[in-house]
Design an enzyme around this catalytic site. Structure first.
Site, mmCIF file in Angstrom:
data_model
loop_
_atom_site.group_PDB
_atom_site.id
_atom_site.type_symbol
_atom_site.label_atom_id
_atom_site.label_comp_id
_atom_site.label_asym_id
_atom_site.label_seq_id
_atom_site.Cartn_x
_atom_site.Cartn_y
_atom_site.Cartn_z
ATOM 1 N N SER A 1 25.127 47.731 -31.698
ATOM 2 C CA SER A 1 23.831 48.211 -31.224
ATOM 3 C C SER A 1 23.125 49.015 -32.308
ATOM 4 C CB SER A 1 24.027 49.078 -29.980
ATOM 5 O OG SER A 1 22.812 49.738 -29.690
ATOM 6 N N HIS B 1 22.463 43.811 -31.207
ATOM 7 C CA HIS B 1 22.089 44.298 -29.878
ATOM 8 C C HIS B 1 20.938 45.297 -30.015
ATOM 9 C CE1 HIS B 1 23.076 45.178 -25.638
ATOM 10 N NE2 HIS B 1 22.791 46.427 -25.919
ATOM 11 N N ASP C 1 18.419 47.749 -28.068
ATOM 12 C CA ASP C 1 18.240 48.491 -26.816
ATOM 13 C C ASP C 1 16.796 48.934 -26.646
ATOM 14 O OD1 ASP C 1 20.905 48.662 -25.599
ATOM 15 O OD2 ASP C 1 21.460 49.682 -27.457
ATOM 16 N N MET D 1 14.107 50.701 -24.384
ATOM 17 C CA MET D 1 14.044 51.674 -23.285
ATOM 18 C C MET D 1 12.611 52.170 -23.114
ATOM 19 S SD MET D 1 17.427 53.953 -24.029
ATOM 20 C CE MET D 1 18.965 53.216 -24.624
ATOM 21 N N HIS E 1 18.226 43.849 -25.055
ATOM 22 C CA HIS E 1 18.647 44.505 -23.817
ATOM 23 C C HIS E 1 17.499 45.360 -23.292
ATOM 24 C CE1 HIS E 1 21.676 47.546 -21.871
ATOM 25 N NE2 HIS E 1 20.936 46.891 -20.990
ATOM 26 N N MET F 1 15.887 47.749 -20.969
ATOM 27 C CA MET F 1 16.081 48.789 -19.936
ATOM 28 C C MET F 1 14.704 49.314 -19.587
ATOM 29 S SD MET F 1 19.451 50.469 -21.659
ATOM 30 C CE MET F 1 19.100 49.659 -23.224
ATOM 31 N N MET G 1 27.151 47.168 -17.559
ATOM 32 C CA MET G 1 27.071 48.469 -18.242
ATOM 33 C C MET G 1 28.363 49.236 -17.995
ATOM 34 S SD MET G 1 24.304 48.644 -19.954
ATOM 35 C CE MET G 1 24.666 50.305 -20.565
ATOM 36 N N PHE H 1 21.560 56.229 -23.190
ATOM 37 C CA PHE H 1 21.975 56.909 -24.415
ATOM 38 C C PHE H 1 23.240 56.301 -24.998
ATOM 39 C CE2 PHE H 1 19.630 59.793 -21.730
ATOM 40 C CZ PHE H 1 18.677 60.289 -22.604
ATOM 41 N N GLY H 2 23.305 56.310 -26.322
ATOM 42 C CA GLY H 2 24.540 55.899 -26.998
ATOM 43 C C GLY H 2 25.508 57.066 -27.043
ATOM 44 N N ASP I 1 28.925 46.911 -22.341
ATOM 45 C CA ASP I 1 28.051 47.745 -23.174
ATOM 46 C C ASP I 1 28.183 49.222 -22.805
ATOM 47 O OD1 ASP I 1 26.023 48.815 -24.716
ATOM 48 O OD2 ASP I 1 24.388 47.843 -23.618
HETATM 49 C C1 DX5 Z 1 23.086 52.434 -23.616
HETATM 50 C C2 DX5 Z 1 22.915 51.200 -24.475
HETATM 51 C C3 DX5 Z 1 24.111 50.811 -25.262
HETATM 52 C C4 DX5 Z 1 24.728 51.911 -26.073
HETATM 53 C C5 DX5 Z 1 25.852 51.473 -26.960
HETATM 54 O O1 DX5 Z 1 22.037 52.549 -22.737
HETATM 55 O O2 DX5 Z 1 22.583 50.092 -23.657
HETATM 56 O O3 DX5 Z 1 23.825 49.646 -26.005
HETATM 57 O O4 DX5 Z 1 23.786 52.565 -26.832
HETATM 58 O O5 DX5 Z 1 26.186 52.525 -27.779
HETATM 59 P P1 DX5 Z 1 27.634 53.166 -27.786
HETATM 60 O O6 DX5 Z 1 28.561 52.105 -28.277
HETATM 61 O O7 DX5 Z 1 27.491 54.324 -28.713
HETATM 62 O O8 DX5 Z 1 27.974 53.603 -26.389
HETATM 63 ZN ZN ZN Z 2 22.619 48.084 -24.656
#
Ligand code: DX5
Ligand code: ZN
Length: 234
Positions: free
Chosen positions: A7, A32, A34, A36, A65, A67, A136, A142-143, A174
């Site tokens: 990601s 990937h 993300d 948001m 992805h 969101m 999920m 958040f990562g 994920d």
């Molecule tokens: C969270 C994201 C993920 C996430 C993955 O909302 O969809 O893709 O950031 O990051 P890690 O591996 O740090 O959890």
């Molecule tokens: Zn994601």
């Protein structure tokens, strides 16, 4: 059949293009992305214009992805920007069947996602129409979070249902996945593995991607063999 999809969320956003090229060089199967909107999830990242500007930095597939609250309204934008797989959440407000159909008409692979609290069975009506299901393993937004172990049971349930129907649907996991826990994720039946922090915070990202793939491969094959599925052994 294991795909590692690092990601970009954990990368340096001031150098996004370079980070995408790095992910490619490090051996990613998919990138990937993300997306948001600050409404469906409590965070904002980037939109289709950024995806378009990243397209030239890699040949790897863009695993997009979404969101966002109204995915249907943005499918064409992301498809035109160069998305390959488009994932949207079943908890979002767009009608799922219509959204899946539009993703397909735009030439992308449709994929549906469920949040940790949504039961596995929610994806069952769409299994015959999608190329991938995203489960999920953290709350989206958040990562860098810790994986929620209870979500693995849902991966098992969905993989079992796919095998029963003779579908070799990709199942993506994920959130919070690293070299230590990727085996349990693959053993549950996931074959597309997202990893943000684990890759970008590693001193050896290429090695980490290779280790994730090797560890997942071994456990996934065992899981599919145990479940009596033949297709994945080829
Ligand atoms: C969270 C994201 C993920 C996430 C993955 O909302 O969809 O893709 O950031 O990051 P890690 O591996 O740090 O959890
Ligand atoms: Zn994601």
């Amino acid at each position: 059949m294991i795909k590692i999809a690092p990601s970009l969320l954990a990368g340096d956003f001031s150098r996004m293009g370079e980070e995408v090229a790095n992910l490619d060089r490090w051996g990613s199967d998919l990138i990937h992305l993300d997306v948001m909107d600050g409404h469906f999830v409590p965070n904002i990242t980037f939109g289709a214009d950024v995806v378009r500007s990243l397209r030239g930095y890699t040949q790897a597939g863009f695993d997009t992805h979404l969101m966002i609250s109204r995915p249907l309204d943005f499918i064409e934008d992301f498809a035109l920007a160069g998305a390959d797989i488009i994932t949207f959440n079943l908890e979002a407000s767009s009608p799922a069947d219509e959204t899946i159909a539009l993703i397909g008409r735009c030439g992308c692979v449709p994929s549906v996602c469920i949040k940790p609290a949504t039961p596995a069975e929610a994806v069952f009506p769409y299994l015959d129409k999608v190329g991938m299901v995203l489960v999920m393993t953290v709350e989206p937004g958040f990562g860098g979070q810790q994986m929620l172990d209870y979500t693995l049971e849902k991966i098992k349930t969905i993989r079992r249902e796919c095998l029963t129907r003779g579908l070799d649907t990709d199942i993506e996991a994920d959130g919070g996945i690293n070299a230590q826990n990727v085996g349990t994720v693959a053993a549950a039946g996931a074959n597309v593995i997202v990893a943000g922090s684990a890759v970008f915070r590693s001193a050896d990202p290429a090695g980490t991607i290779a280790r994730l793939r090797a560890a997942a491969q071994e456990k996934y094959l065992g899981a599919i063999a145990d479940a009596g599925g033949g297709h994945a052994r080829a």
